[in-house]
Design a protein around this motif. Structure first.
Motif, PDB file in Angstrom:
ATOM      1  N   ALA A 140       0.858  -1.177   0.105  1.00  0.00           N
ATOM      2  CA  ALA A 140      -0.038  -0.027   0.099  1.00  0.00           C
ATOM      3  C   ALA A 140       0.746   1.292   0.138  1.00  0.00           C
ATOM      4  N   ALA A 141       2.083   1.256   0.794  1.00  0.00           N
ATOM      5  CA  ALA A 141       2.762   2.378   0.958  1.00  0.00           C
ATOM      6  C   ALA A 141       3.701   2.766  -0.354  1.00  0.00           C
ATOM      7  N   PHE A 142       4.220   1.501  -0.943  1.00  0.00           N
ATOM      8  CA  PHE A 142       5.181   1.872  -2.005  1.00  0.00           C
ATOM      9  C   PHE A 142       4.446   1.499  -3.460  1.00  0.00           C
ATOM     10  N   ALA A 143       3.416   0.955  -3.460  1.00  0.00           N
ATOM     11  CA  ALA A 143       2.671   0.924  -4.911  1.00  0.00           C
ATOM     12  C   ALA A 143       1.214   1.446  -4.938  1.00  0.00           C
ATOM     13  N   VAL A 144       0.487   1.380  -3.971  1.00  0.00           N
ATOM     14  CA  VAL A 144      -0.921   2.021  -4.014  1.00  0.00           C
ATOM     15  C   VAL A 144      -0.763   3.403  -4.018  1.00  0.00           C
ATOM     16  N   VAL A 145      -0.137   3.949  -2.957  1.00  0.00           N
ATOM     17  CA  VAL A 145      -0.011   5.450  -3.011  1.00  0.00           C
ATOM     18  C   VAL A 145       0.758   6.256  -4.046  1.00  0.00           C
ATOM     19  N   PRO A 146       1.837   5.427  -4.455  1.00  0.00           N
ATOM     20  CA  PRO A 146       2.609   6.154  -5.909  1.00  0.00           C
ATOM     21  C   PRO A 146       1.789   6.062  -6.884  1.00  0.00           C
ATOM     22  N   VAL A 147       0.860   5.028  -7.353  1.00  0.00           N
ATOM     23  CA  VAL A 147      -0.038   5.038  -8.362  1.00  0.00           C
ATOM     24  C   VAL A 147      -1.100   6.258  -8.146  1.00  0.00           C
ATOM     25  N   LEU A 148      -1.619   6.334  -6.905  1.00  0.00           N
ATOM     26  CA  LEU A 148      -2.548   7.349  -7.018  1.00  0.00           C
ATOM     27  C   LEU A 148      -1.898   8.760  -7.235  1.00  0.00           C
ATOM     28  N   MET A 149      -0.687   8.910  -6.765  1.00  0.00           N
ATOM     29  CA  MET A 149      -0.374  10.156  -6.858  1.00  0.00           C
ATOM     30  C   MET A 149       0.182  10.471  -8.472  1.00  0.00           C
ATOM     31  N   SER A 150       0.526   9.405  -9.044  1.00  0.00           N
ATOM     32  CA  SER A 150       0.774   9.370 -10.524  1.00  0.00           C
ATOM     33  C   SER A 150      -0.501   9.597 -11.158  1.00  0.00           C
ATOM     34  N   GLY A 151      -1.532   8.967 -10.755  1.00  0.00           N
ATOM     35  CA  GLY A 151      -2.841   9.300 -11.418  1.00  0.00           C
ATOM     36  C   GLY A 151      -3.287  10.692 -11.473  1.00  0.00           C
ATOM     37  N   ILE A 152      -3.069  11.217 -10.314  1.00  0.00           N
ATOM     38  CA  ILE A 152      -3.552  12.604 -10.032  1.00  0.00           C
ATOM     39  C   ILE A 152      -2.556  13.641 -10.794  1.00  0.00           C
ATOM     40  N   VAL A 153      -1.212  13.259 -10.910  1.00  0.00           N
ATOM     41  CA  VAL A 153      -0.423  14.258 -11.642  1.00  0.00           C
ATOM     42  C   VAL A 153      -0.766  13.947 -13.239  1.00  0.00           C
ATOM     43  N   LEU A 154      -0.796  12.804 -13.684  1.00  0.00           N
ATOM     44  CA  LEU A 154      -1.198  12.763 -14.975  1.00  0.00           C
ATOM     45  C   LEU A 154      -2.831  13.327 -15.689  1.00  0.00           C
ATOM     46  N   GLN A 155      -3.754  12.864 -14.670  1.00  0.00           N
ATOM     47  CA  GLN A 155      -5.057  13.346 -15.076  1.00  0.00           C
ATOM     48  C   GLN A 155      -5.975  13.764 -14.281  1.00  0.00           C
ATOM     49  N   GLY A 156      -5.381  14.050 -12.891  1.00  0.00           N
ATOM     50  CA  GLY A 156      -6.254  14.764 -11.995  1.00  0.00           C
ATOM     51  C   GLY A 156      -7.377  13.883 -11.494  1.00  0.00           C
ATOM     52  N   THR A 157      -8.709  14.240 -11.574  1.00  0.00           N
ATOM     53  CA  THR A 157      -9.722  13.428 -11.351  1.00  0.00           C
ATOM     54  C   THR A 157     -10.674  13.065 -12.695  1.00  0.00           C
ATOM     55  N   THR A 158      -9.922  13.085 -13.825  1.00  0.00           N
ATOM     56  CA  THR A 158     -10.862  12.933 -15.143  1.00  0.00           C
ATOM     57  C   THR A 158     -10.985  11.359 -15.186  1.00  0.00           C
ATOM     58  N   ALA A 159     -12.454  11.082 -15.634  1.00  0.00           N
ATOM     59  CA  ALA A 159     -12.784   9.927 -15.862  1.00  0.00           C
ATOM     60  C   ALA A 159     -12.492   9.091 -14.545  1.00  0.00           C
ATOM     61  N   GLY A 160     -12.478   9.618 -13.328  1.00  0.00           N
ATOM     62  CA  GLY A 160     -12.052   8.862 -11.986  1.00  0.00           C
ATOM     63  C   GLY A 160     -10.956   7.749 -12.442  1.00  0.00           C
ATOM     64  N   MET A 161     -10.107   8.025 -13.205  1.00  0.00           N
ATOM     65  CA  MET A 161      -9.028   7.080 -13.469  1.00  0.00           C
ATOM     66  C   MET A 161      -8.174   6.856 -12.511  1.00  0.00           C
ATOM     67  N   ALA A 162      -7.633   7.891 -11.626  1.00  0.00           N
ATOM     68  CA  ALA A 162      -6.717   7.692 -10.497  1.00  0.00           C
ATOM     69  C   ALA A 162      -7.272   7.128  -9.479  1.00  0.00           C
ATOM     70  N   PRO A 163      -8.392   7.409  -8.789  1.00  0.00           N
ATOM     71  CA  PRO A 163      -8.834   6.508  -7.667  1.00  0.00           C
ATOM     72  C   PRO A 163      -9.241   5.166  -8.104  1.00  0.00           C
ATOM     73  N   ALA A 164      -9.677   4.786  -9.503  1.00  0.00           N
ATOM     74  CA  ALA A 164      -9.970   3.634 -10.275  1.00  0.00           C
ATOM     75  C   ALA A 164      -8.733   2.629  -9.910  1.00  0.00           C
ATOM     76  N   PHE A 165      -7.617   3.174 -10.611  1.00  0.00           N
ATOM     77  CA  PHE A 165      -6.330   2.484 -10.496  1.00  0.00           C
ATOM     78  C   PHE A 165      -5.809   2.180  -9.156  1.00  0.00           C
ATOM     79  N   THR A 166      -6.044   3.094  -8.311  1.00  0.00           N
ATOM     80  CA  THR A 166      -5.622   2.911  -6.935  1.00  0.00           C
ATOM     81  C   THR A 166      -6.591   1.836  -6.208  1.00  0.00           C
ATOM     82  N   VAL A 167      -7.798   1.617  -6.508  1.00  0.00           N
ATOM     83  CA  VAL A 167      -8.393   0.657  -5.804  1.00  0.00           C
ATOM     84  C   VAL A 167      -7.889  -0.791  -6.487  1.00  0.00           C
ATOM     85  N   GLY A 168      -7.688  -0.632  -7.758  1.00  0.00           N
ATOM     86  CA  GLY A 168      -7.402  -1.903  -8.565  1.00  0.00           C
ATOM     87  C   GLY A 168      -6.062  -2.273  -8.042  1.00  0.00           C
TER      88      GLY A 168
END
Length: 238
Positions: A107-135
């Motif tokens: 969670a610390a070294f994969a989930v959180v970085p993926v969330l941060m990466s998704g926000i940097v890339l797309q913000g909240t567009t299409a809910g992609m960042a939280p979707a990949f975080t949950v996945g």
């Protein structure tokens, strides 16, 4: 859960060499995301590709392999686990504690970085960042259970885990539809697909099937690890 075992395991996993391994891939993902955002190469297709191929398909299984095998494998190899087995602690508690530590690390070294990466890339567009975080989170739990079980079952857990993640899920998955569908990566991607409206994200597995398989694999890995740990001879600690 056993707090003492958890603290000892965290200390061992966050030693200098292992901490560097855990940090390397997340840093690459974050740097790549920042570069793509700064250079305006972060359209939704590229962003989804980065999060799926680098975050879900590469970062997650490799970090889960490091965490899942690292929380218990070295102790079994050098015999230190036997000192824990001589204590009045149920074997299933030991396994659940080790698994919990592995999940927290993922969670610390994969989930959180993926969330941060998704926000940097797309913000909240299409809910992609939280979707990949949950996945990545649900996939990380399943991967961790499988790799903890492998570490208890075999001294070659890292090699077997790499063969599964890199050969079965990545290489064969691109050519054999059956292999692609029978993978934790695709089951986790199904969760992502259900949570985002981004069209580039597509899974080959239906969501109910994916959830059932993720739960089944997690439970099977945990039970198998506890069963195998119960059969380890305490006498070999001498």
């Amino acid at each position: 859960m056993n707090a003492t075992i958890a603290v000892i395991t965290f200390r061992a996993m966050l030693g200098r060499r292992r901490a560097l391994l855990l940090l390397a891939l997340p840093l690459v993902l974050l740097v790549l995301s920042v570069v793509l955002r700064v250079t305006d190469n972060n359209d939704i297709d590229i962003s989804a590709d980065v999060l799926q191929r680098f975050g879900l398909a590469t970062l997650l299984p490799l970090l889960a392999l490091i965490a899942g095998t690292g929380v218990i494998g070295p102790e079994i190899d050098d015999g230190q686990i036997m000192y824990v087995l001589t204590k009045p602690i149920p074997r299933q508690v030991i396994v659940l504690t080790k698994l919990a530590v592995a999940i927290v690390l993922v969670a610390a070294f994969a989930v959180v970085p993926v969330l941060m990466s998704g926000i940097v890339l797309q913000g909240t567009t299409a809910g992609m960042a939280p979707a990949f975080t949950v996945g990545v989170l649900v996939g990380g739990v399943a991967y961790s259970a499988v790799f903890v079980a492998l570490a208890v079952l075999s001294r070659n857990a890292v090699t077997i885990g790499l063969l599964y993640a890199l050969v079965w899920e990545t290489l064969l998955g691109n050519f054999a539809p059956g292999a692609k569908s029978a993978s934790i990566q695709q089951w986790a991607l199904s969760v992502v697909d259900a949570l985002t409206s981004a069209s580039p994200v597509k899974s080959t597995v239906d969501l109910p099937v994916a959830i059932a398989l993720l739960v089944a694999v997690t439970a099977a890995g945990t039970l198998l690890a506890a069963y195998r740990l119960r059969s380890l001879p305490v006498a070999s600690a001498e």
